[in-house]
Scaffold this motif. Structure first.
Motif, PDB file in Angstrom:
ATOM      1  N   PHE A  55       0.809  -1.215   0.000  1.00  0.00           N
ATOM      2  CA  PHE A  55       0.000   0.000   0.000  1.00  0.00           C
ATOM      3  C   PHE A  55       0.849   1.275   0.000  1.00  0.00           C
ATOM      4  O   PHE A  55       0.396   2.315  -0.473  1.00  0.00           O
ATOM      5  N   ILE A  56       2.079   1.186   0.457  1.00  0.00           N
ATOM      6  CA  ILE A  56       2.984   2.335   0.315  1.00  0.00           C
ATOM      7  C   ILE A  56       3.228   2.588  -1.170  1.00  0.00           C
ATOM      8  O   ILE A  56       3.173   3.723  -1.641  1.00  0.00           O
ATOM      9  N   LYS A  57       3.457   1.511  -1.929  1.00  0.00           N
ATOM     10  CA  LYS A  57       3.651   1.649  -3.382  1.00  0.00           C
ATOM     11  C   LYS A  57       2.380   2.174  -4.046  1.00  0.00           C
ATOM     12  O   LYS A  57       2.436   3.004  -4.951  1.00  0.00           O
ATOM     13  N   VAL A  58       1.219   1.666  -3.601  1.00  0.00           N
ATOM     14  CA  VAL A  58      -0.057   2.125  -4.151  1.00  0.00           C
ATOM     15  C   VAL A  58      -0.220   3.625  -3.909  1.00  0.00           C
ATOM     16  O   VAL A  58      -0.550   4.384  -4.826  1.00  0.00           O
ATOM     17  N   ILE A  59       0.040   4.055  -2.678  1.00  0.00           N
ATOM     18  CA  ILE A  59      -0.114   5.469  -2.315  1.00  0.00           C
ATOM     19  C   ILE A  59       0.827   6.339  -3.155  1.00  0.00           C
ATOM     20  O   ILE A  59       0.410   7.365  -3.700  1.00  0.00           O
ATOM     21  N   LYS A  60       2.093   5.919  -3.276  1.00  0.00           N
ATOM     22  CA  LYS A  60       3.053   6.702  -4.063  1.00  0.00           C
ATOM     23  C   LYS A  60       2.590   6.822  -5.514  1.00  0.00           C
ATOM     24  O   LYS A  60       2.684   7.900  -6.111  1.00  0.00           O
ATOM     25  N   THR A  61       2.112   5.724  -6.079  1.00  0.00           N
ATOM     26  CA  THR A  61       1.659   5.740  -7.471  1.00  0.00           C
ATOM     27  C   THR A  61       0.443   6.647  -7.629  1.00  0.00           C
ATOM     28  O   THR A  61       0.380   7.441  -8.580  1.00  0.00           O
ATOM     29  N   LEU A  62      -0.502   6.549  -6.699  1.00  0.00           N
ATOM     30  CA  LEU A  62      -1.698   7.392  -6.775  1.00  0.00           C
ATOM     31  C   LEU A  62      -1.333   8.872  -6.622  1.00  0.00           C
ATOM     32  O   LEU A  62      -1.864   9.724  -7.336  1.00  0.00           O
ATOM     33  N   ARG A  63      -0.432   9.173  -5.700  1.00  0.00           N
ATOM     34  CA  ARG A  63      -0.031  10.577  -5.480  1.00  0.00           C
ATOM     35  C   ARG A  63       0.725  11.156  -6.674  1.00  0.00           C
ATOM     36  O   ARG A  63       0.621  12.337  -6.958  1.00  0.00           O
ATOM     37  N   ARG A  64       1.514  10.317  -7.341  1.00  0.00           N
ATOM     38  CA  ARG A  64       2.235  10.776  -8.526  1.00  0.00           C
ATOM     39  C   ARG A  64       1.302  10.968  -9.717  1.00  0.00           C
ATOM     40  O   ARG A  64       1.657  11.591 -10.699  1.00  0.00           O
TER      41      ARG A  64
END
Length: 193
Positions: A55-64
């Motif tokens: 979910f850290i990767k998910v959050i980073k991708t969504l924020r980018r």
């Protein structure tokens, strides 16, 4: 279709600044994702770590803003988790392990060179045998397998190099592995040290 739409709505809300939407998204997929990860690693602690990293990767991708919404949020998240599971096993197979007692025994890390040489000879023979088996595969399956396993290419890169869709590349990899297993079973081949 309703579930997919709901994910996309939650994603849009989160991207717009609604933190509760992310919480709802995580809660919604928590059980399924945790079960998937646990089935592979068989450890609650490692499952939690990989779940969080996913979910850290998910959050980073969504924020980018680089997430491509195609109504396939859960499969995308599962793919991220799967890659992190593979990374976990790659790291743990390279890391020296010891029994965790208070005494450190250097000999638990040092092997006998003769055994290492013998091990290497057996490994080299297995690699040769595997190469022969891989050459028996149809060309399209063999190419995908070689690019993925030996050249460590992502399925996106394989797709771009072969001019086929990612799903086709995944399918070819799947059939390559199935066919390899059949060849191994039919010929009673042992590929372990």
């Amino acid at each position: 279709m309703d579930v997919q739409l709901e994910d996309s709505v939650l994603i849009k809300k989160y991207v717009s600044g609604d933190e509760k939407a992310l919480e709802a998204l995580i809660d919604k997929h928590n059980q399924r994702l945790s079960s998937f990860i646990y089935s592979k690693v068989n450890s609650r602690d490692i499952t939690e770590d990989i779940f969080q990293d996913t979910f850290i990767k998910v959050i980073k991708t969504l924020r980018r803003g680089t997430y491509n919404e195609e109504g396939k949020f859960l499969p995308w998240v599962m793919r991220i988790a799967h890659n992190l599971i593979i990374d976990h096993f790659r790291k743990s197979s390279r890391m020296p392990m010891y029994d965790g007692s208070n005494t450190f025994d250097i000999f638990s890390f040092i092997g006998d060179d003769k055994l290492n040489v013998e091990h290497q000879i057996i490994k080299d023979q297995i690699d040769l045998d595997l190469g022969v088996l891989i050459n028996e595969l149809p060309a399209d399956q063999r190419d995908v397998l070689v690019m993925r396993i030996y050249k460590d290419m992502s399925f996106k890169e394989i797709s771009e190099n072969t001019g086929v869709s990612i799903n086709t590349a995944l399918g070819r990899m799947r059939y390559a592995l199935i066919n390899l297993r059949k060849i191994i079973e039919q010929n009673d081949i042992v590929l372990t040290i």
